[in-house]
Design an enzyme around this catalytic site. Structure first.
Site, PDB file in Angstrom:
ATOM      1  N   HIS A   1      47.861 -46.369 -17.277  1.00 51.06           N
ATOM      2  CA  HIS A   1      46.749 -45.779 -16.529  1.00 51.06           C
ATOM      3  C   HIS A   1      46.609 -46.419 -15.148  1.00 51.06           C
ATOM      4  O   HIS A   1      47.143 -47.500 -14.903  1.00 51.06           O
ATOM      5  CB  HIS A   1      45.410 -45.919 -17.278  1.00 51.06           C
TER       6      HIS A   1
ATOM      7  N   HIS B   1      43.103 -51.289 -10.447  1.00 49.15           N
ATOM      8  CA  HIS B   1      44.324 -51.858 -11.031  1.00 49.15           C
ATOM      9  C   HIS B   1      45.204 -50.767 -11.606  1.00 49.15           C
ATOM     10  O   HIS B   1      44.810 -49.604 -11.699  1.00 49.15           O
ATOM     11  CB  HIS B   1      44.006 -52.925 -12.095  1.00 49.15           C
TER      12      HIS B   1
ATOM     13  N   GLU C   1      47.843 -54.849 -14.779  1.00 41.99           N
ATOM     14  CA  GLU C   1      47.528 -55.135 -16.176  1.00 41.99           C
ATOM     15  C   GLU C   1      48.757 -54.807 -17.014  1.00 41.99           C
ATOM     16  O   GLU C   1      49.421 -53.793 -16.781  1.00 41.99           O
ATOM     17  CB  GLU C   1      46.344 -54.263 -16.633  1.00 41.99           C
TER      18      GLU C   1
END
Lengths: 136, 136
Positions: B7, B79, B130
């Site tokens: 994502h 992010h 991430e």
């Protein structure tokens, strides 16, 4: 309207170093650098299987990412690109609902050879959104 | 090492307004808001078919995105998350090659219930990355 997340573009000050980070530290599949002088960038594609990251370094005097890198010298996420199947219809819907298209307001040919447009980041939560017409 | 682009997270000052923009202007498939008090955010998932956008609004006093929104009041890309199949092995490789893991340096349970870690943006061209362990 919007379909697949085509890519996330990251502006970087040093393309060779950024490519090495993705290849050697993150273990990603990275391509060869491609100079796109008509778009003012050199690009490396990072293939994530389902989508792509594009690492962008300025190329030439009038690069569209020079100002971004002046504000963000370390680099940063520059834009996100979604696919659409009819960019003219998308443009009409967006303008009708009050969104602003950057430039002269009409699609132009983007870095992949397809028609693209960019939406004003102020209309989308500080995010520069590219729409790219991708043949179905 | 890194696999799918899981994502892209966008921090927004007003989740209802941002959701309406993605649903009504961009014609995207958006979900219902989910409050994740243990992560300090309320999230709406935008399903792009191949990946996701996560719209994040601060929740509570100690939200991890409050400082970002103070610097970027209109919102912005916060992010990007890549999937890995073995987060402990990924963490070792990253630390061995000089990358810094945020926090105490060990994976913790993320918003999807899987182990995650965040890498220092200074080590990756100004981009907060991430990594999320997703069972194969």
């Amino acid at each position: 309207m919007i379909g697949r997340l085509n890519h996330v573009a990251i502006a970087v000050p040093d393309l060779a170093r950024a490519t090495a980070r993705y290849r050697d530290q993150l273990g990603a599949r990275v391509g060869e650098p491609q100079a796109l002088p008509e778009h003012g960038v050199t690009v490396v594609f990072v293939d994530t299987g389902n989508s792509k990251v594009e690492l962008l370094e300025p190329l030439g005097e009038a690069s569209p990412i020079t100002a971004f890198l002046e504000k963000n010298p370390a680099g940063g996420m520059h834009h996100i690109c979604f696919e659409v199947d009819d960019i003219e219809a998308s443009a009409r819907r967006l303008v009708e609902t009050g969104a602003r298209i950057l430039g002269d307001g009409t699609p132009r040919i983007g870095a992949h050879g397809n028609p693209v447009l960019f939406l004003h980041p102020k209309d989308f939560d500080g995010t520069l959104i590219e729409l790219e017409e991708v043949p179905a």
